[in-house]
Design a protein around this motif. Structure first.
Motif, PDB file in Angstrom:
ATOM      1  N   THR A  93     -10.278   0.825  15.645  1.00 19.52           N
ATOM      2  CA  THR A  93      -9.755  -0.487  16.023  1.00 19.52           C
ATOM      3  C   THR A  93      -8.233  -0.452  15.907  1.00 19.52           C
ATOM      4  N   SER A  94      -7.603  -1.455  16.476  1.00 24.71           N
ATOM      5  CA  SER A  94      -6.142  -1.536  16.386  1.00 24.71           C
ATOM      6  C   SER A  94      -5.674  -1.872  14.985  1.00 24.71           C
ATOM      7  N   LEU A  95      -6.599  -2.281  14.100  1.00 24.79           N
ATOM      8  CA  LEU A  95      -6.228  -2.640  12.728  1.00 24.79           C
ATOM      9  C   LEU A  95      -6.070  -1.427  11.831  1.00 24.79           C
ATOM     10  N   ASN A  96      -6.745  -0.335  12.177  1.00 25.70           N
ATOM     11  CA  ASN A  96      -6.746   0.830  11.301  1.00 25.70           C
ATOM     12  C   ASN A  96      -5.713   1.849  11.750  1.00 25.70           C
ATOM     13  N   ARG A  97      -4.446   1.513  11.431  1.00 31.77           N
ATOM     14  CA  ARG A  97      -3.311   2.387  11.705  1.00 31.77           C
ATOM     15  C   ARG A  97      -2.479   2.517  10.443  1.00 31.77           C
ATOM     16  N   ARG A  98      -1.702   3.579  10.392  1.00 30.55           N
ATOM     17  CA  ARG A  98      -0.881   3.828   9.198  1.00 30.55           C
ATOM     18  C   ARG A  98      -0.008   2.608   8.898  1.00 30.55           C
ATOM     19  N   ILE A  99      -0.044   2.151   7.652  1.00 31.80           N
ATOM     20  CA  ILE A  99       0.694   0.942   7.281  1.00 31.80           C
ATOM     21  C   ILE A  99       2.070   1.300   6.743  1.00 31.80           C
ATOM     22  N   GLY A 100       2.957   0.283   6.743  1.00 35.43           N
ATOM     23  CA  GLY A 100       4.288   0.430   6.181  1.00 35.43           C
ATOM     24  C   GLY A 100       4.382  -0.260   4.827  1.00 35.43           C
ATOM     25  N   SER A 101       5.586  -0.696   4.475  1.00 36.95           N
ATOM     26  CA  SER A 101       5.808  -1.270   3.145  1.00 36.95           C
ATOM     27  C   SER A 101       5.964  -2.789   3.151  1.00 36.95           C
ATOM     28  N   ASP A 102       6.019  -3.422   4.326  1.00 36.88           N
ATOM     29  CA  ASP A 102       6.208  -4.873   4.401  1.00 36.88           C
ATOM     30  C   ASP A 102       4.857  -5.572   4.536  1.00 36.88           C
ATOM     31  N   ARG A 104       2.405  -9.381   4.861  1.00 40.68           N
ATOM     32  CA  ARG A 104       2.191 -10.786   5.162  1.00 40.68           C
ATOM     33  C   ARG A 104       1.100 -11.289   4.223  1.00 40.68           C
ATOM     34  N   LEU A 105       1.121 -12.600   3.957  1.00 45.07           N
ATOM     35  CA  LEU A 105       0.169 -13.190   3.026  1.00 45.07           C
ATOM     36  C   LEU A 105      -0.358 -14.495   3.599  1.00 45.07           C
ATOM     37  N   ALA A 106      -1.660 -14.719   3.500  1.00 42.62           N
ATOM     38  CA  ALA A 106      -2.264 -15.967   3.965  1.00 42.62           C
ATOM     39  C   ALA A 106      -3.421 -16.321   3.041  1.00 42.62           C
ATOM     40  N   VAL A 107      -3.682 -17.621   2.892  1.00 37.70           N
ATOM     41  CA  VAL A 107      -4.727 -18.061   1.962  1.00 37.70           C
ATOM     42  C   VAL A 107      -5.652 -19.069   2.638  1.00 37.70           C
ATOM     43  N   VAL A 108      -6.879 -19.127   2.133  1.00 38.20           N
ATOM     44  CA  VAL A 108      -7.873 -20.119   2.541  1.00 38.20           C
ATOM     45  C   VAL A 108      -8.442 -20.743   1.278  1.00 38.20           C
ATOM     46  N   GLY A 271      -6.252  -6.386   3.531  1.00 46.17           N
ATOM     47  CA  GLY A 271      -7.054  -6.390   2.314  1.00 46.17           C
ATOM     48  C   GLY A 271      -7.327  -7.832   1.920  1.00 46.17           C
ATOM     49  N   VAL A 272      -8.559  -8.119   1.534  1.00 48.77           N
ATOM     50  CA  VAL A 272      -8.951  -9.498   1.217  1.00 48.77           C
ATOM     51  C   VAL A 272      -9.454  -9.568  -0.217  1.00 48.77           C
ATOM     52  N   ASN A 282     -11.078 -19.369  -3.725  1.00 54.42           N
ATOM     53  CA  ASN A 282      -9.870 -19.174  -2.935  1.00 54.42           C
ATOM     54  C   ASN A 282      -9.788 -17.733  -2.430  1.00 54.42           C
ATOM     55  N   ILE A 283      -9.430 -17.615  -1.155  1.00 54.34           N
ATOM     56  CA  ILE A 283      -9.406 -16.317  -0.480  1.00 54.34           C
ATOM     57  C   ILE A 283      -7.975 -16.000  -0.070  1.00 54.34           C
ATOM     58  N   THR A 284      -7.544 -14.785  -0.395  1.00 52.12           N
ATOM     59  CA  THR A 284      -6.204 -14.321  -0.026  1.00 52.12           C
ATOM     60  C   THR A 284      -6.316 -13.088   0.857  1.00 52.12           C
ATOM     61  N   ALA A 285      -5.585 -13.072   1.949  1.00 53.43           N
ATOM     62  CA  ALA A 285      -5.497 -11.889   2.804  1.00 53.43           C
ATOM     63  C   ALA A 285      -4.085 -11.321   2.714  1.00 53.43           C
ATOM     64  N   VAL A 286      -4.000 -10.041   2.424  1.00 55.18           N
ATOM     65  CA  VAL A 286      -2.725  -9.324   2.400  1.00 55.18           C
ATOM     66  C   VAL A 286      -2.745  -8.348   3.565  1.00 55.18           C
ATOM     67  N   ALA A 287      -1.710  -8.370   4.403  1.00 57.12           N
ATOM     68  CA  ALA A 287      -1.707  -7.545   5.617  1.00 57.12           C
ATOM     69  C   ALA A 287      -0.367  -6.871   5.816  1.00 57.12           C
ATOM     70  N   ASP A 288      -0.411  -5.747   6.510  1.00 58.83           N
ATOM     71  CA  ASP A 288       0.818  -5.086   6.912  1.00 58.83           C
ATOM     72  C   ASP A 288       1.546  -5.957   7.938  1.00 58.83           C
TER      73      ASP A 288
END
Length: 328
Positions: A93-102, A104-108, A271-272, A282-288
């Motif tokens: 998938t387009s999600l599974n690529r080498r990540i960097g160091s920056d 994003r954060l989102a919550v539900v 990562g969730v 409460n759910i937190t998503a951390v993303a590249d």
């Protein structure tokens, strides 16, 4: 922040109890006398390292000295290891690529009682409902990117706590792992939940080896870390940790909400983490930041899935009430 080498999620929540109170005005306590230990010398560090290596060698020799029991332990753990690494390759998938160091954060914000009722109504658990909601998030995200999701099934890595004692007194790092299939292509949220619940129920029957046992060897650790940006055994990571069921206070101030922040690595761009606290889930998503600039689309799908499951619960209640009224 707490390094995973010190404690896993369950033990980390247990450690949180040392910093908070159950009432806003706890009785005053005097600090016990404490003298810091002196900084160890290079020689002491070297001797401690040698002692630990000898202990590892002794464990290995003990395993060789009891080949039958060692074989039985391997045999019991083999189905879980096979599930992790040899069950099948994770789809590209387009999600599974080498990540960097920056990041994003989102919550539900969620309601634990509602999620628990949804799971119970459909033969699942809180974790099954969480996985179903994440599948909805991935469906919206990948579908919005124009990727084909008709028959797509992602592989999600789920940490499994192996603590045998009361979770409130858990210490150290003691967890294994389970891979759960996420049927992204299933458009009906209730059918998706039932599929996930049936799969996880079967997988929970397997004996899970501790993760530290599989990666105790330094060479294996380094090889694994080098291969992580190209790994193909999982697409997603989700950790669900039960938190304190009652309100807590920190220095007299009420703790209103708790949110977990999980690490991501290799080619896992999202990562969730989910954490319950005083009736919340409460759910937190951390993303590249670069691989996943559309994180809000993912979280929108998670919210929509939870709302759809909540509506299905209300519909089932209405049907049952009508049936009871008809019998009366």
């Amino acid at each position: 922040k707490l390094h995973h080498a010190v404690a896993d999620g369950v033990a980390g929540i247990a450690a949180l109890g040392a910093f908070v109170d159950l009432t806003p005005d706890p009785p005053a306590m005097e600090a016990p006398p404490w003298v810091p230990a002196p900084t160890p010398s290079d020689g002491e560090i070297f001797r401690d390292n040698v002692r630990r290596r000898l202990q590892e060698l002794n464990r290995a020799l003990s395993a060789l000295a009891e080949p039958i029991e060692t074989f039985r332990r391997i045999q019991r753990a083999w189905p879980a290891v096979r599930e992790m690494f040899m069950e099948g390759r994770a789809p590209r998938t387009s999600l599974n690529r080498r990540i960097g160091s920056d990041r994003r954060l989102a919550v539900v914000h969620g309601n634990l009682d509602v999620v628990r009722q949804i799971g119970h109504a459909h033969g699942g658990t809180v974790n099954d409902v969480l996985l179903t909601a994440l599948a909805g998030g991935y469906a919206d995200l990948l579908g919005g990117r124009g990727e084909h999701i008709g028959s797509l099934v992602l592989r999600a890595f789920v940490p499994v706590s192996l603590h045998q004692e009361d979770s409130r007194s858990a210490r150290g790092n003691l967890d294994g792992g389970m891979v759960a299939p996420l049927p992204i292509g299933e458009p009906d949220h209730v059918r998706r939940l039932r599929k996930i619940a049936a799969e996880t129920a079967e997988r929970k029957k397997k004996v899970r080896p501790q993760g530290g046992i599989l990666f105790r060897n330094v060479l294996i650790q380094r090889t694994f870390l080098r291969l992580m940006p190209r790994q193909r055994f999982m697409n997603a990571y989700v950790a669900n940790v039960p938190g304190p069921p009652i309100p807590m206070y920190f220095a007299g101030a009420p703790v209103l909400e708790l949110f977990p922040v999980v690490p991501i690595m290799g080619n896992m761009s999202i990562g969730v983490g989910a954490l319950s606290y005083a009736g919340q889930l409460n759910i937190t998503a951390v993303a590249d930041r670069d691989v996943c600039p559309d994180l809000e689309a993912f979280m929108g799908g998670v919210r929509s899935s939870l709302q759809a499951l909540d509506r299905s619960l209300n519909q089932e209640r209405s049907v049952r009430e009508e049936a009871n009224n008809a019998r009366d």
